[in-house]
Write a protein that holds these residues in place. Structure first.
Motif, PDB file in Angstrom:
ATOM      1  N   ARG A 194      47.006  33.379  43.185  1.00 33.09           N
ATOM      2  CA  ARG A 194      48.390  33.827  43.401  1.00 33.09           C
ATOM      3  C   ARG A 194      49.366  33.092  42.487  1.00 33.09           C
ATOM      4  NH1 ARG A 194      46.743  35.294  48.636  1.00 33.09           N
ATOM      5  NH2 ARG A 194      46.773  33.194  49.498  1.00 33.09           N
ATOM      6  N   VAL A 195      49.040  31.863  42.133  1.00 30.29           N
ATOM      7  CA  VAL A 195      49.894  31.086  41.215  1.00 30.29           C
ATOM      8  C   VAL A 195      49.504  31.359  39.762  1.00 30.29           C
ATOM      9  CG1 VAL A 195      50.539  28.749  40.481  1.00 30.29           C
ATOM     10  CG2 VAL A 195      50.209  29.264  42.916  1.00 30.29           C
ATOM     11  N   LEU A 196      48.201  31.347  39.520  1.00 33.14           N
ATOM     12  CA  LEU A 196      47.688  31.366  38.146  1.00 33.14           C
ATOM     13  C   LEU A 196      47.730  32.763  37.526  1.00 33.14           C
ATOM     14  CD1 LEU A 196      46.561  28.802  36.863  1.00 33.14           C
ATOM     15  CD2 LEU A 196      44.263  29.633  37.353  1.00 33.14           C
ATOM     16  N   CYS A 197      47.318  33.761  38.296  1.00 35.80           N
ATOM     17  CA  CYS A 197      47.178  35.115  37.737  1.00 35.80           C
ATOM     18  C   CYS A 197      47.416  36.140  38.836  1.00 35.80           C
ATOM     19  CB  CYS A 197      45.787  35.281  37.124  1.00 35.80           C
ATOM     20  SG  CYS A 197      44.421  34.732  38.207  1.00 35.80           S
ATOM     21  N   PRO A 198      48.662  36.217  39.344  1.00 33.86           N
ATOM     22  CA  PRO A 198      48.939  37.056  40.514  1.00 33.86           C
ATOM     23  C   PRO A 198      48.670  38.544  40.296  1.00 33.86           C
ATOM     24  CG  PRO A 198      50.969  36.208  39.531  1.00 33.86           C
ATOM     25  CD  PRO A 198      49.847  35.484  38.882  1.00 33.86           C
ATOM     26  N   GLU A 199      48.666  38.989  39.038  1.00 35.02           N
ATOM     27  CA  GLU A 199      48.442  40.418  38.778  1.00 35.02           C
ATOM     28  C   GLU A 199      46.956  40.739  38.573  1.00 35.02           C
ATOM     29  OE1 GLU A 199      51.228  41.623  35.567  1.00 35.02           O
ATOM     30  OE2 GLU A 199      52.297  39.801  36.118  1.00 35.02           O
ATOM     31  N   LYS A 200      46.157  39.699  38.455  1.00 34.51           N
ATOM     32  CA  LYS A 200      44.720  39.927  38.216  1.00 34.51           C
ATOM     33  C   LYS A 200      44.003  40.340  39.491  1.00 34.51           C
ATOM     34  CE  LYS A 200      42.873  37.686  34.154  1.00 34.51           C
ATOM     35  NZ  LYS A 200      42.854  36.423  33.459  1.00 34.51           N
ATOM     36  N   ILE A 201      42.773  40.825  39.325  1.00 38.91           N
ATOM     37  CA  ILE A 201      41.948  41.178  40.477  1.00 38.91           C
ATOM     38  C   ILE A 201      41.757  39.968  41.382  1.00 38.91           C
ATOM     39  CG2 ILE A 201      40.704  43.106  39.458  1.00 38.91           C
ATOM     40  CD1 ILE A 201      38.483  41.209  38.609  1.00 38.91           C
ATOM     41  N   ASN A 202      41.575  40.235  42.687  1.00 41.33           N
ATOM     42  CA  ASN A 202      41.345  39.128  43.606  1.00 41.33           C
ATOM     43  C   ASN A 202      39.864  38.724  43.590  1.00 41.33           C
ATOM     44  OD1 ASN A 202      40.019  41.036  45.165  1.00 41.33           O
ATOM     45  ND2 ASN A 202      41.657  41.213  46.687  1.00 41.33           N
ATOM     46  N   THR A 203      39.571  37.671  44.328  1.00 41.86           N
ATOM     47  CA  THR A 203      38.212  37.107  44.347  1.00 41.86           C
ATOM     48  C   THR A 203      37.177  38.155  44.755  1.00 41.86           C
ATOM     49  OG1 THR A 203      39.068  34.913  44.823  1.00 41.86           O
ATOM     50  CG2 THR A 203      36.782  35.327  45.430  1.00 41.86           C
ATOM     51  N   ALA A 204      37.462  38.892  45.834  1.00 43.14           N
ATOM     52  CA  ALA A 204      36.489  39.861  46.359  1.00 43.14           C
ATOM     53  C   ALA A 204      36.183  40.942  45.328  1.00 43.14           C
ATOM     54  CB  ALA A 204      37.020  40.485  47.643  1.00 43.14           C
ATOM     55  N   THR A 205      37.210  41.374  44.594  1.00 42.95           N
ATOM     56  CA  THR A 205      37.007  42.429  43.589  1.00 42.95           C
ATOM     57  C   THR A 205      36.169  41.912  42.428  1.00 42.95           C
ATOM     58  OG1 THR A 205      39.125  43.404  44.204  1.00 42.95           O
ATOM     59  CG2 THR A 205      38.196  44.093  42.094  1.00 42.95           C
ATOM     60  N   TRP A 206      36.437  40.684  41.985  1.00 49.07           N
ATOM     61  CA  TRP A 206      35.639  40.091  40.900  1.00 49.07           C
ATOM     62  C   TRP A 206      34.157  40.056  41.314  1.00 49.07           C
ATOM     63  CZ3 TRP A 206      32.180  36.320  39.653  1.00 49.07           C
ATOM     64  CH2 TRP A 206      32.058  35.973  38.299  1.00 49.07           C
ATOM     65  N   LEU A 207      33.910  39.568  42.529  1.00 45.80           N
ATOM     66  CA  LEU A 207      32.527  39.456  43.010  1.00 45.80           C
ATOM     67  C   LEU A 207      31.884  40.835  43.151  1.00 45.80           C
ATOM     68  CD1 LEU A 207      33.153  36.696  45.712  1.00 45.80           C
ATOM     69  CD2 LEU A 207      31.853  36.385  43.589  1.00 45.80           C
ATOM     70  N   GLU A 208      32.650  41.809  43.625  1.00 48.88           N
ATOM     71  CA  GLU A 208      32.118  43.168  43.799  1.00 48.88           C
ATOM     72  C   GLU A 208      31.722  43.778  42.451  1.00 48.88           C
ATOM     73  OE1 GLU A 208      33.533  47.648  45.163  1.00 48.88           O
ATOM     74  OE2 GLU A 208      34.893  45.964  45.525  1.00 48.88           O
ATOM     75  N   ILE A 209      32.573  43.599  41.441  1.00 45.70           N
ATOM     76  CA  ILE A 209      32.290  44.202  40.130  1.00 45.70           C
ATOM     77  C   ILE A 209      31.072  43.537  39.488  1.00 45.70           C
ATOM     78  CG2 ILE A 209      33.199  44.477  37.765  1.00 45.70           C
ATOM     79  CD1 ILE A 209      35.969  44.968  39.087  1.00 45.70           C
TER      80      ILE A 209
END
Length: 380
Positions: A194-209
């Motif tokens: 939320r601080v570093l890259c608020p517009e990027k995919i969240n953790t769950a989406t990264w893991l899912e992909i």
């Protein structure tokens, strides 16, 4: 309950057991020189057992095809808006020219990533543009391994075109993408993101992909952007998510999995001021990066045996040092590198093969060229 000692944790790891997240945190919080020396020695011993003494490298070229990006990550000095004076977007001819040069210099891999450029489309669709990027290279050089498009780029294409992640990955795989970079992971903790890259995919989406890629036969790498605002607990949480993801791929007998882990220490020299102020320094702290490197080997080595430092971020001397803290690979020649260099990194943008070989030989270790998937070639 009695607290576990450092020696007990390290002995567990040396006996082949996975250490627990709380054990990992204990290791990362050490500042006693003797304890750190024991962690380093354990990581080096596990590296020998899990990956051998030969240090590998790959001859590759980076192609960052555009720096135009719709997102505004707080650590990124690479991105530009369309219309900025130093914004760029490579033509098909330029991409082919860079690929031709890479092959002439012995490359077996092209690593291709870029900004999230909403206009990068063909006939109003995003996926055909990315497929043409792949085909431009693969039609001319079918032998090249294409290591391309992070989970963030997969989500971007899927979102713009209204299709699933699996459809994007399948189309890219069938066009000739051989593996996916495990970048855009930063730290797999949504508070940090939320601080570093608020517009990027969240953790769950990264893991899912990444898991979807493994299911579809596309190997990935894994990374951690470290040394900024994250805590030791969040670093171990990241490693635990990677270990679970890999164990799942192994248990489910997916046709592909994570091939390597890379610590990417934060370089803040050109980062936006708000994050620079919070972090309080411009270059990585080598001792912190090395301790994390060793703990990552101890934590992940049973299921992710290949570990690599970033000579771009640490400099070559730092990367050589990391080869004694659990790493068994020194990475690639890259030939050009813009994302980290524009952040103010000191490591440079290109390594000659001979420079990497000399660096490895300086530790009296044998070296060997490999391909992207860690298959070794015939030279020493």
């Amino acid at each position: 309950m009695p607290t576990i000692t450092i020696d007990e944790i390290l002995n567990l790891a040396l006996a082949g057991y996975n250490i627990s997240p709380s054990d990992g945190v204990v290791l990362l919080k050490q500042n006693d020189p003797e304890a750190i020396a024991a962690i380093r020695a354990t990581a080096d011993q596990l590296r020998r057992t899990q990956a051998g003494d030969t240090v590998t490298y790959v001859i590759n070229r980076n192609i960052n095809f555009t720096n135009i990006c719709e997102q505004h990550c707080s650590f990124c000095a690479f991105r530009r808006d369309d219309g900025d004076t130093d914004a760029y977007w490579l033509s098909w001819a330029q991409i082919l020219e860079k690929s031709t040069d890479a092959v002439r210099r012995g490359a077996t891999e092209i690593c291709m990533q870029g900004g999230l450029h909403p206009q990068a489309q063909i006939n109003g669709k995003s996926l055909p543009y990315y497929l043409k990027l792949v085909e431009t290279i693969k039609q001319e050089f079918p032998q090249l391994h294409l290591h391309a498009f992070s989970p963030q780029e997969v989500q971007f294409i899927a979102r713009l075109d209204g299709i699933t992640y699996a459809e994007v990955i399948t189309a890219l795989r069938d066009a000739g993408v051989g593996s996916m970079p495990g970048t855009a992971a930063e730290v797999l903790d949504d508070e940090v993101r939320r601080v570093l890259c608020p517009e990027k995919i969240n953790t769950a989406t990264w893991l899912e992909i990444v898991s979807t890629a493994h299911k579809l036969g596309v190997p990935t790498t894994s990374t951690m952007l470290s040394g900024h605002i994250e805590t030791p607990e969040q670093q171990i949480g990241h490693l635990e998510k990677l270990r679970s993801l890999q164990q799942n791929a192994i248990e489910q007998e997916y046709p592909a999995r994570i091939t390597e882990f890379i610590v990417l220490p934060f370089v803040g020299q050109e980062a936006p001021k708000s994050l620079r102020r919070r972090v309080g320094r411009d270059q990585p702290v080598l001792k912190d990066a090395l301790l994390l490197t060793a703990v990552a080997r101890i934590y992940l080595g049973n299921c992710i045996p290949n570990h690599q430092p970033s000579w771009v971020k640490l400099g070559l001397d730092g990367a050589i040092e990391a080869l004694t803290w659990g790493c068994n690979d020194i990475g690639g020649t890259l030939m050009e590198e813009h994302i980290t260099t524009m952040a103010g990194a000191i490591g440079g943008t290109c390594m000659e093969v001979e420079t990497l070989q000399k660096a490895i030989a300086s530790l009296k270790k044998p070296y060997q060229e490999r391909n992207t998937l860690y298959q070794k070639s015939g030279n020493r």
